[in-house]
Motif scaffolding. Structure first.
Motif, PDB file in Angstrom:
ATOM      1  N   SER A  51       0.933  -1.187  -0.192  1.00 21.92           N
ATOM      2  CA  SER A  51      -0.001  -0.064   0.016  1.00 21.92           C
ATOM      3  C   SER A  51       0.764   1.475  -0.118  1.00 21.92           C
ATOM      4  O   SER A  51       0.481   2.301  -0.542  1.00 21.92           O
ATOM      5  N   ALA A  52       2.092   1.057   0.643  1.00 24.10           N
ATOM      6  CA  ALA A  52       3.081   2.073   0.655  1.00 24.10           C
ATOM      7  C   ALA A  52       4.315   1.884   1.246  1.00 24.10           C
ATOM      8  O   ALA A  52       4.284   0.677   1.736  1.00 24.10           O
ATOM      9  N   LYS A  74       3.785   6.031  -4.015  1.00 26.25           N
ATOM     10  CA  LYS A  74       3.656   5.166  -3.077  1.00 26.25           C
ATOM     11  C   LYS A  74       4.843   5.157  -1.848  1.00 26.25           C
ATOM     12  O   LYS A  74       4.863   4.295  -1.105  1.00 26.25           O
TER      13      LYS A  74
END
Ligand code: C5P
Length: 230
Positions: A51-52, A74
């Motif tokens: 997700s990051a 990201k």
């Protein structure tokens, strides 16, 4: 795993890398046309699961803003700490508003640019249903000696000895608690050791031998060779 479980990556990249004897930290040396850190981050981005990615950068680091990857949507940054474990904890804190305690975090050294997507997916698939999590590791092919000074005290049983690699994959909440409990303990040189101190038993997942850590000058040529082979 529920469908809402997320995966995050934390990359400690605030070390100095003294053993390289270079004019800049080893993560900013050039490897196959990019810095070591960019190669590492591109590998994590290519896996397409995070997700990051939080990168812990030294507060005195003048090199990071120059990298193209620094503006990737990201990628976020966190201030690096005194020891590797402090940098990882800082990275975890930087995602606290987005991550849930049950989400998985993969911590990966900035200095391991030859990580493959296949190893990332192998680690995740092996551990996603595990209670604790675990690490990529390599068995030892050499005979291992217990040495004091230059004298051999004994030979270790290598069937029980594995070399810890990264990524190391743990639940967000459990890893943050373990690193907070271990703060200041210099024996905590990886994430697994922080969980071990709590009496937990992380798993090992056999990784690829080309996932080397750049430590000495000759490692750069070896990493370049591995990247070309892959
Ligand atoms: O020095 P060593 O190779 O063991 O460092 C492993 C990783 O931890 C490297 O990616 C390095 O940049 C990072 N590190 C850090 N903060 C520190 C020390 C090391 O992020 N204070």
């Amino acid at each position: 795993m529920t469908d809402t479980t997320k995966f995050w990556a934390v990359v400690p990249a605030a070390g100095v890398g003294k053993r390289m004897n270079a004019d800049r930290p080893k993560q900013y040396l050039l490897l196959a046309g990019k810095t070591v850190l960019e190669q590492t981050l591109l590998r994590l981005l290519q896996a397409d699961v995070f997700s990051a990615i939080s990168v812990a950068i030294s507060v005195e680091d003048p090199y990071w803003p120059e990298l193209e990857v620094a503006s990737h949507e990201k990628i976020i940054t966190a201030p690096g700490g005194k020891e590797r474990a402090d940098s990882v904890l800082s990275g975890l804190k930087s995602i606290c508003a987005m991550a849930s305690d049950d989400d998985w975090v993969l911590v990966h050294d900035a200095a391991r640019p030859c990580l493959t997507s296949s190893d990332i997916h192998h680690l995740i698939n092996s551990l996603v249903d595990d209670e604790v999590g675990g690490i990529l590791a390599l068995s030892s092919h050499d005979t291992l000696k217990n040495v004091q000074g230059t004298s051999i005290l004994g030979t270790l049983d290598r069937s029980h000895i594995w070399r810890a690699l990264t990524p190391q994959m743990f639940r967000y909440g459990m890893l943050k608690n373990a690193l907070e409990a271990a703060e200041g303990n210099l024996a905590v040189t990886d994430e697994a050791s922080a969980l071990e101190l709590l009496g937990l038993q992380p798993k090992i997942v056999e990784g690829r031998p080309d996932n080397i850590k750049i430590t000495r000058p000759e490692d750069l040529a070896l990493a370049q060779f591995y990247l070309e082979q892959q």
